[in-house]
Motif scaffolding. Structure first.
Motif, PDB file in Angstrom:
ATOM      1  N   ILE A  14       0.846  -1.188   0.000  1.00  0.00           N
ATOM      2  CA  ILE A  14       0.000   0.000   0.000  1.00  0.00           C
ATOM      3  C   ILE A  14       0.885   1.243   0.000  1.00  0.00           C
ATOM      4  N   PRO A  15       0.757   2.115  -1.003  1.00  0.00           N
ATOM      5  CA  PRO A  15       1.589   3.334  -1.004  1.00  0.00           C
ATOM      6  C   PRO A  15       1.188   4.271   0.130  1.00  0.00           C
ATOM      7  N   LYS A  31      -8.483  -6.726  -0.530  1.00  0.00           N
ATOM      8  CA  LYS A  31      -9.847  -6.684  -0.013  1.00  0.00           C
ATOM      9  C   LYS A  31      -9.821  -6.495   1.494  1.00  0.00           C
ATOM     10  N   ASN A  32     -10.616  -5.537   1.973  1.00  0.00           N
ATOM     11  CA  ASN A  32     -10.624  -5.225   3.391  1.00  0.00           C
ATOM     12  C   ASN A  32     -11.857  -4.352   3.663  1.00  0.00           C
ATOM     13  N   ILE A  60      -7.285   7.092   3.178  1.00  0.00           N
ATOM     14  CA  ILE A  60      -7.942   5.801   3.003  1.00  0.00           C
ATOM     15  C   ILE A  60      -7.283   4.825   3.975  1.00  0.00           C
ATOM     16  N   TYR A  61      -8.088   4.159   4.807  1.00  0.00           N
ATOM     17  CA  TYR A  61      -7.491   3.296   5.830  1.00  0.00           C
ATOM     18  C   TYR A  61      -8.348   2.052   6.043  1.00  0.00           C
ATOM     19  N   LYS A  66      -4.631  -0.726  10.169  1.00  0.00           N
ATOM     20  CA  LYS A  66      -3.295  -1.295   9.963  1.00  0.00           C
ATOM     21  C   LYS A  66      -2.656  -0.768   8.680  1.00  0.00           C
ATOM     22  N   TYR A  67      -3.485  -0.494   7.705  1.00  0.00           N
ATOM     23  CA  TYR A  67      -2.996  -0.002   6.423  1.00  0.00           C
ATOM     24  C   TYR A  67      -3.665   1.329   6.107  1.00  0.00           C
TER      25      TYR A  67
END
Length: 203
Positions: A14-15, A31-32, A60-61, A66-67
């Motif tokens: 993920i950038p 996918k999350n 965007i999280y 976590k990302y």
């Protein structure tokens, strides 16, 4: 820069940041339960597909935080330079940002632009505090003017009889800081007015 996980094989890349134009889509390929901090600017679905809606920034999280990726959205179309909308600043403060005006009186500053289709930029003051701004736009560029506004703001009302379109700078009126009204002035020009929104004033 990318986020990491204990299991590197399953860890998505993920950038940290990503630049987009209005209307573009970008996939995080993971996918999350994704969320957007500002759906006015960018939306995201469960597959990680981000869509750039309007000019601005959005984080965007993932649901577990976590990302994440900071999205910066730029307009793909610009008809004129957006006026300064730092409501409440003094005339001198605005002049320090915008430069020496072509015309000035006790309540206004006026600037000529180098664009024949948007020739005048105007600022109005009350008690030496910026209250509103405006841009004069040629009716020959009506479609371009609407595209310019749609890529930055949300249209909330259209009056075909009185020839105006009313926009806000947020998804909901309760969150708006600025209202924008494109009003037909005459056969030749529109006035695009920018004003601070308060709940004590009607639309």
């Amino acid at each position: 820069t990318s986020c990491s996980d204990d299991d590197e094989e399953k860890s998505p890349s993920i950038p940290a940041t990503y630049d987009m134009l209005v209307g573009e889509s970008f996939s995080l390929n993971f996918k999350n339960k994704w969320n957007s901090s500002n759906t006015f600017v960018a939306t995201v679905d469960e597959n990680g597909v981000v869509k750039a809606e309007r000019k601005g920034t959005a984080r965007i999280y993932s649901g577990d935080n976590k990302y994440s990726c900071m999205i910066s959205v730029s307009p793909s179309y610009t008809l004129y330079d957006d006026p300064i909308t730092d409501w409440g600043i003094s005339k001198n403060s605005l002049k320090s940002k915008r430069g020496t005006p072509d015309s000035e009186n006790s309540t206004s500053l006026s600037y000529k632009t180098n664009k024949s289709y948007a020739p005048i930029e105007l600022y109005l003051f009350e008690n030496n505090r910026l209250q509103s701004a405006g841009v004069i736009v040629s009716t020959s560029y009506t479609d371009e003017m609407l595209e310019h506004l749609n890529q930055r703001y949300k249209a909330v009302s259209v009056d075909v009889d009185d020839y105006y379109v009313y926009y806000i700078d947020a998804k909901n009126l309760s969150d708006a800081e600025t209202v924008i009204i494109a009003q037909l002035y005459n056969y030749s020009y529109w006035i695009v007015g920018y004003m601070k929104y308060t709940d004590t004033k009607s639309s």
